[in-house]
Enzyme design. Structure first.
Site, PDB file in Angstrom:
ATOM      1  N   HIS A  45       0.827  -1.198   0.000  1.00  0.00           N
ATOM      2  CA  HIS A  45       0.000   0.000   0.000  1.00  0.00           C
ATOM      3  C   HIS A  45       0.864   1.253   0.000  1.00  0.00           C
ATOM      4  CE1 HIS A  45      -3.877  -2.106   1.651  1.00  0.00           C
ATOM      5  NE2 HIS A  45      -3.401  -2.654   0.549  1.00  0.00           N
ATOM      6  N   GLU A  47       1.048   3.924   1.883  1.00  0.00           N
ATOM      7  CA  GLU A  47       1.679   4.364   3.125  1.00  0.00           C
ATOM      8  C   GLU A  47       2.964   3.591   3.400  1.00  0.00           C
ATOM      9  OE1 GLU A  47      -2.859   4.147   4.048  1.00  0.00           O
ATOM     10  OE2 GLU A  47      -1.431   3.279   2.605  1.00  0.00           O
ATOM     11  N   CYS A  75      -5.643   1.476   6.241  1.00  0.00           N
ATOM     12  CA  CYS A  75      -6.405   0.273   6.587  1.00  0.00           C
ATOM     13  C   CYS A  75      -6.031  -0.224   7.981  1.00  0.00           C
ATOM     14  CB  CYS A  75      -6.194  -0.821   5.547  1.00  0.00           C
ATOM     15  SG  CYS A  75      -4.488  -1.407   5.408  1.00  0.00           S
ATOM     16  N   TRP A 170     -16.351   8.678 -38.469  1.00  0.00           N
ATOM     17  CA  TRP A 170     -16.280   8.983 -37.041  1.00  0.00           C
ATOM     18  C   TRP A 170     -17.016  10.292 -36.800  1.00  0.00           C
ATOM     19  CZ3 TRP A 170     -14.603   5.274 -33.957  1.00  0.00           C
ATOM     20  CH2 TRP A 170     -13.703   4.337 -34.431  1.00  0.00           C
ATOM     21  N   ASP A 200     -20.050  -3.011 -36.217  1.00  0.00           N
ATOM     22  CA  ASP A 200     -18.731  -2.375 -36.225  1.00  0.00           C
ATOM     23  C   ASP A 200     -17.568  -3.354 -36.053  1.00  0.00           C
ATOM     24  OD1 ASP A 200     -20.158  -0.033 -36.415  1.00  0.00           O
ATOM     25  OD2 ASP A 200     -19.932   0.509 -34.293  1.00  0.00           O
ATOM     26  N   LEU A 204     -12.362  -3.035 -29.049  1.00  0.00           N
ATOM     27  CA  LEU A 204     -12.538  -2.618 -27.652  1.00  0.00           C
ATOM     28  C   LEU A 204     -11.248  -2.732 -26.852  1.00  0.00           C
ATOM     29  CD1 LEU A 204     -16.053  -4.146 -26.814  1.00  0.00           C
ATOM     30  CD2 LEU A 204     -15.509  -1.938 -27.836  1.00  0.00           C
ATOM     31  N   ARG A 303     -30.436   1.908 -28.277  1.00  0.00           N
ATOM     32  CA  ARG A 303     -31.308   0.943 -27.605  1.00  0.00           C
ATOM     33  C   ARG A 303     -30.771   0.578 -26.232  1.00  0.00           C
ATOM     34  NH1 ARG A 303     -32.565  -4.596 -30.652  1.00  0.00           N
ATOM     35  NH2 ARG A 303     -30.314  -4.832 -30.266  1.00  0.00           N
TER      36      ARG A 303
END
Length: 368
Positions: A45, A47, A75, A170, A200, A204, A303
């Site tokens: 972490h 810290e 934590c 585009w 298309d 992704l 949609r």
């Protein structure tokens, strides 16, 4: 605290489902002794990183006069790493400044209470609104069990997302498209409907910036998408998750699963995939290696976008508005069922940003 947030963002996309955290140690003269951030899930972490760096550079005595700044409460429980609150106490740091209380039930004020019980001066709530917005996905997931849903769309000035012949590439400019890749790199998953996938054949993936690849989720109620799509065949197929309805037998299932991808069957609601059930399951096990999926970017057509709005499932709406007109075409949304002005979806906070030639609307369902 601003510097803590800057440092914390270096872990974006790699620490989920943990929060992004940065830490800065400062001595009584205002000199920065060390900095740290949570860099990866399962790693040390912020810290601990900052304290260990300060020990190496300045020795233990410097810590006994230092102030630790951290954007999220340290934590107080054993998880992947030991409690940060105990590590702070062990090294005699007398003062800690905290941006916000950690909403995670196993912390939720216990870290602050433990520090104060051992004589540490703790100040809480510095830039709290900014800290909450920064870790909005983490907070939302802790509170709801679902990923934070960011709906991204692009339209013309007259409100169309495609021409009347269906062409949409585009509408937005190059800088806007690059920004979307930045979002993909830091959010856990990206989701499209079957219409977008079929029309298309999107990848992704993150291509125009550096960053890790998100989980790719495609809705395919009938299981009828062609198995030749890039989502099922490219080098990132292991990160593809297809969602089908009961009884669907997609032709790509065996190929996808052999590549390490997944196919989930979800119940229907009013003849469509149950989006609430999807978000709940994603929040439990939608991420890599079955980890919780904390944030979701939805790149939707009208949609799917309308369904999300009608069911109150949009947490953030990011809309690019391009300086062009179509006159006729595919509208941004379908019928939302709004009959009176006050019935439509509202955004408790919003802002506008210029992105190259486009204008970006950033709308938030909660104030912060």
């Amino acid at each position: 605290m601003v510097r803590c947030l800057e440092l914390a963002f270096r872990g974006a996309g790699r620490v989920s489902p943990n929060p992004m955290v940065g830490a800065v140690l400062v001595d009584t003269d205002g000199q920065v002794l060390a900095e740290g951030w949570h860099d990866r899930y399962g790693g040390p972490h912020a810290e601990r990183v900052a304290i260990e760096e300060a020990l190496r550079r300045h020795g233990p005595e410097a810590l006994r006069r230092a102030t630790l700044y951290v954007n999220l409460e340290p934590c107080a429980h054993y998880g992947k790493t030991p409690p940060c609150a105990d590590f702070i106490i062990t090294h005699g740091i007398p003062r800690v400044v905290v941006g916000m209380v950690d909403p995670f039930p196993q912390v939720a004020g216990r870290g602050i209470a433990r520090l104060r019980a051992h004589g540490v001066q703790v100040e809480v709530g510095v830039l709290e609104a900014a800290c909450r917005r920064f870790n909005e996905a983490f907070v939302h997931h802790v509170e709801t069990g679902r990923p934070l849903v960011t709906l991204k769309m692009a339209q013309t000035l007259d409100g169309f997302v495609a021409t009347r012949t269906g062409q949409s590439r585009w509408i937005s400019g190059e800088r806007a498209r690059k920004l979307v890749h930045c979002w993909r790199a830091v959010l856990d998953g990206v989701l499209v409907g079957s219409g977008t996938a079929a029309a298309d054949d999107p990848a992704l993936t993150v291509r125009h910036v550096e960053g890790r690849q998100p989980v790719r989720i495609v809705l395919d109620r009938t299981g009828g998408l062609p198995p030749t799509l890039r989502l099922f065949t490219d080098e990132q197929a292991a990160r593809t998750l297809a969602i089908v309805g009961p009884g669907a037998r997609p032709a790509y299932a065996a190929l996808l699963q052999q590549a390490g991808g997944r196919v989930w069957t979800l119940p229907l609601r009013d003849g469509h995939l149950d989006l609430e059930a999807l978000l709940e399951r994603l929040g439990r096990e939608g991420g890599p290696d079955g980890r919780p999926l904390q944030s979701l970017l939805v790149e939707a057509g009208p949609r799917l976008a309308t369904a999300l709005f009608r069911q109150g499932l949009v947490d953030r709406f990011f809309l690019f508005i391009a300086p062009r007109l179509f006159g006729e075409g595919v509208p941004l949304l379908n019928d939302l069922g709004v009959r009176a002005v006050d019935e439509g979806p509202r955004f408790e906070a919003h802002r506008w940003v210029e992105v190259g030639e486009d204008l970006l609307f950033l709308g938030y369902s909660r104030a912060g």
